[in-house]
Design a protein around this motif. Structure first.
Motif, PDB file in Angstrom:
ATOM      1  N   THR A  40      18.732  18.566  47.038  1.00 26.11           N
ATOM      2  CA  THR A  40      19.879  19.468  47.100  1.00 26.11           C
ATOM      3  C   THR A  40      19.766  20.589  48.304  1.00 26.11           C
ATOM      4  O   THR A  40      20.563  20.680  49.006  1.00 26.11           O
ATOM      5  CB  THR A  40      20.442  19.663  45.862  1.00 26.11           C
ATOM      6  N   GLU A  41      18.621  21.341  48.037  1.00 27.90           N
ATOM      7  CA  GLU A  41      18.382  22.372  49.174  1.00 27.90           C
ATOM      8  C   GLU A  41      18.165  21.940  50.526  1.00 27.90           C
ATOM      9  O   GLU A  41      18.837  22.452  51.515  1.00 27.90           O
ATOM     10  CB  GLU A  41      17.188  23.162  48.638  1.00 27.90           C
ATOM     11  N   ALA A  42      17.498  20.706  50.614  1.00 26.93           N
ATOM     12  CA  ALA A  42      17.260  20.138  51.848  1.00 26.93           C
ATOM     13  C   ALA A  42      18.604  19.732  52.381  1.00 26.93           C
ATOM     14  O   ALA A  42      18.532  19.821  53.730  1.00 26.93           O
ATOM     15  CB  ALA A  42      16.217  18.702  51.626  1.00 26.93           C
ATOM     16  N   ILE A  43      19.511  19.227  51.810  1.00 25.52           N
ATOM     17  CA  ILE A  43      20.782  18.614  52.365  1.00 25.52           C
ATOM     18  C   ILE A  43      21.563  19.855  52.941  1.00 25.52           C
ATOM     19  O   ILE A  43      22.184  19.746  53.914  1.00 25.52           O
ATOM     20  CB  ILE A  43      21.657  17.655  51.190  1.00 25.52           C
ATOM     21  N   ASP A  44      21.311  20.994  52.172  1.00 21.95           N
ATOM     22  CA  ASP A  44      22.130  22.365  52.555  1.00 21.95           C
ATOM     23  C   ASP A  44      21.431  22.768  54.002  1.00 21.95           C
ATOM     24  O   ASP A  44      22.357  23.073  54.977  1.00 21.95           O
ATOM     25  CB  ASP A  44      22.254  23.183  51.590  1.00 21.95           C
ATOM     26  N   ARG A  45      20.177  22.726  54.121  1.00 25.08           N
ATOM     27  CA  ARG A  45      19.290  23.010  55.277  1.00 25.08           C
ATOM     28  C   ARG A  45      19.816  22.309  56.399  1.00 25.08           C
ATOM     29  O   ARG A  45      19.944  22.647  57.747  1.00 25.08           O
ATOM     30  CB  ARG A  45      17.950  23.115  55.041  1.00 25.08           C
ATOM     31  N   PHE A  46      20.080  20.811  56.238  1.00 20.71           N
ATOM     32  CA  PHE A  46      19.993  19.952  57.054  1.00 20.71           C
ATOM     33  C   PHE A  46      21.494  19.918  57.752  1.00 20.71           C
ATOM     34  O   PHE A  46      21.682  19.924  58.905  1.00 20.71           O
ATOM     35  CB  PHE A  46      19.863  18.466  56.551  1.00 20.71           C
ATOM     36  N   ASP A  47      22.442  20.277  56.794  1.00 20.85           N
ATOM     37  CA  ASP A  47      23.898  20.704  57.213  1.00 20.85           C
ATOM     38  C   ASP A  47      23.921  21.791  58.352  1.00 20.85           C
ATOM     39  O   ASP A  47      24.786  21.962  59.161  1.00 20.85           O
ATOM     40  CB  ASP A  47      24.541  20.693  55.996  1.00 20.85           C
ATOM     41  N   GLN A  48      22.900  22.745  58.022  1.00 22.53           N
ATOM     42  CA  GLN A  48      23.149  24.032  59.006  1.00 22.53           C
ATOM     43  C   GLN A  48      22.183  24.159  59.792  1.00 22.53           C
ATOM     44  O   GLN A  48      22.234  24.800  61.047  1.00 22.53           O
ATOM     45  CB  GLN A  48      22.922  25.077  58.056  1.00 22.53           C
TER      46      GLN A  48
END
Length: 424
Positions: A40-48
């Motif tokens: 979940t944290e990685a998806i947020d990072r990847f989006d930004q």
């Protein structure tokens, strides 16, 4: 191109993330590792943020590695290199990972040094493979915007260039129904009768035609100096130096003549910068073709001309007769070099022909050529040193289209006593 490799390492075990962060830069200082403790944290990072690769564990508490991979591939529509790095060793997990679009599946465990060296190699290889694919996509975009560039490599060899343009246009007509420009590029490289090549910013081959080589694939990814073939080493080094000149200085090299001693052949090579949409040089486009037969014909013709007792010329049918080409013993005949006469430093009609003969020579030549007839006459010239000489000239119209525009002919000196005997 940015030389750093930004990697997102995702693992619910902070110790594993710390090891990845520590060992990858040891293996290659281009690695910059960012970490996340959950998908979940990685998806947020990847989006930004922008990353060059993802390393992910399989078993994680909220979203497992396969669901994370599916999100990256489907929701983000991203083909970023994705490496599953897990202690879960079941064969079905590996199969599922690869089916979901993972680029590599590696198991944890064993000696950290060798384990993370293998991981670093895998990540680096997948990033470089991904970058090469991106460069090829950029190539298709570049060729879409610059279709005419391949038709205008050089203006110096009009006959050869026209044949190439005709073949390109013919091939384009046959391939218009295809949606992807890659098919057009493949056809071009497979069938044009010259050697074509495309190289990246480091001089490595991205595409090579088969005109000169039976195995062009072994050139892909290599510089000229990195492929073993039957030419002197300095030949390859000079080609690589030319590549760097075109890429680093953004200047074209047009019709450079080289001689391949191993094959006993002469070649003309042209290279031009390949630029992206922003105008930055990202590589080069080039072609080379065999001009041995043409070179040998020129050499035979030059030998014949050098043995003539005078000069051959082509000039404009204008006052002063501006010379476009002078070959033979110009300096021996006039005291002036052929280059001086061609450049107009000295005029044949206004400076070399004797002042008392200029008018009647012009009238006789103009009368003959206006009717499309050859001419033959004897007149006097003045050499650089001021010496007066008698010359015999024979010429004819070289091209007519209403008015005569050019004359071609031959001029030789004759001893004054022979001229005087002829006059008597």
């Amino acid at each position: 191109m940015d030389e750093s490799f930004r990697v997102l390492a995702v693992d619910d075990d902070p110790g594993i993330s710390e090891l990845i962060t520590e060992f990858l830069p040891r293996e290659d200082d281009r690695f910059i590792v960012e970490t996340a403790t959950s998908a979940t944290e990685a998806i947020d990072r990847f989006d930004q943020e922008v990353f060059d690769a993802i390393i992910s564990d399989y078993q994680m508490p909220d979203v497992d590695g396969l669901d994370f991979l599916e999100t990256i591939r489907d929701d983000f529509d991203s083909d970023i290199p994705f490496i599953i790095f897990t202690g879960k060793g079941r064969e079905e997990v590996a199969i599922d990972a690869l089916n979901f679009g993972a680029d590599r599946y590696l198991q944890k465990g064993g000696d950290p040094t060798s384990q993370y060296s293998v991981l670093a190699d895998a990540v680096r290889n997948e990033i470089e493979k991904h970058q090469t694919k991106a460069e090829l996509r950029a190539l298709n975009q570049e060729l879409t915007a610059q279709n005419q560039q391949l038709e205008a490599y050089t203006e110096q060899l009009e006959t050869t260039e026209q044949r190439l343009r005709d073949e390109i246009e013919e091939r384009k007509k046959r391939e218009q129904e295809l949606k992807r420009h890659k098919r057009l590029l493949d056809a071009l490289f497979d069938f044009v009768p010259i050697h074509l090549f495309i190289k990246d910013r480091k001089g490595r081959h991205l595409w090579v035609s088969s005109e000169f080589y039976d195995d062009p694939e072994r050139w892909i990814g290599n510089r000229d100096t990195e492929v073993e073939y039957d030419v002197p080493e300095e030949f390859s080094e000079e080609a690589y130096e030319d590549d760097m000149q075109v890429i680093e200085e953004g200047e074209r090299i047009i019709d450079k003549e080289t001689y391949d001693e191993a094959r006993g052949r002469y070649f003309l090579t042209s290279k031009v910068p390949w630029r992206d949409e922003d105008g930055d040089v990202v590589g080069l486009l080039g072609y080379s073709f065999d001009v041995t037969e043409q070179k040998e014909r020129e050499q035979r013709l030059q030998t014949i001309i050098n043995n003539l007792p005078g000069i051959v010329y082509r000039c404009k049918q204008q006052p002063g007769w501006p010379m476009e080409m002078v070959r033979g013993r110009a300096e021996e005949l006039t005291g002036y070099t052929a280059d001086e006469i061609e450049r107009g430093t000295v005029s044949w009609g206004d400076d070399i022909i004797h002042p008392e003969d200029r008018n009647w020579v012009w009238e006789d030549v103009n009368r003959a050529t206006s009717g499309g007839e050859p001419f033959e006459l004897t007149y006097r010239i003045q050499t650089r040193s001021g010496e007066r000489r008698w010359v015999w000239e024979q010429g004819q119209p070289a091209r007519t289209g209403g008015d005569v525009t050019q004359i071609e002919g031959f001029i030789m000196d004759i001893p004054e006593d022979i001229h005087s005997a002829g006059q008597s």
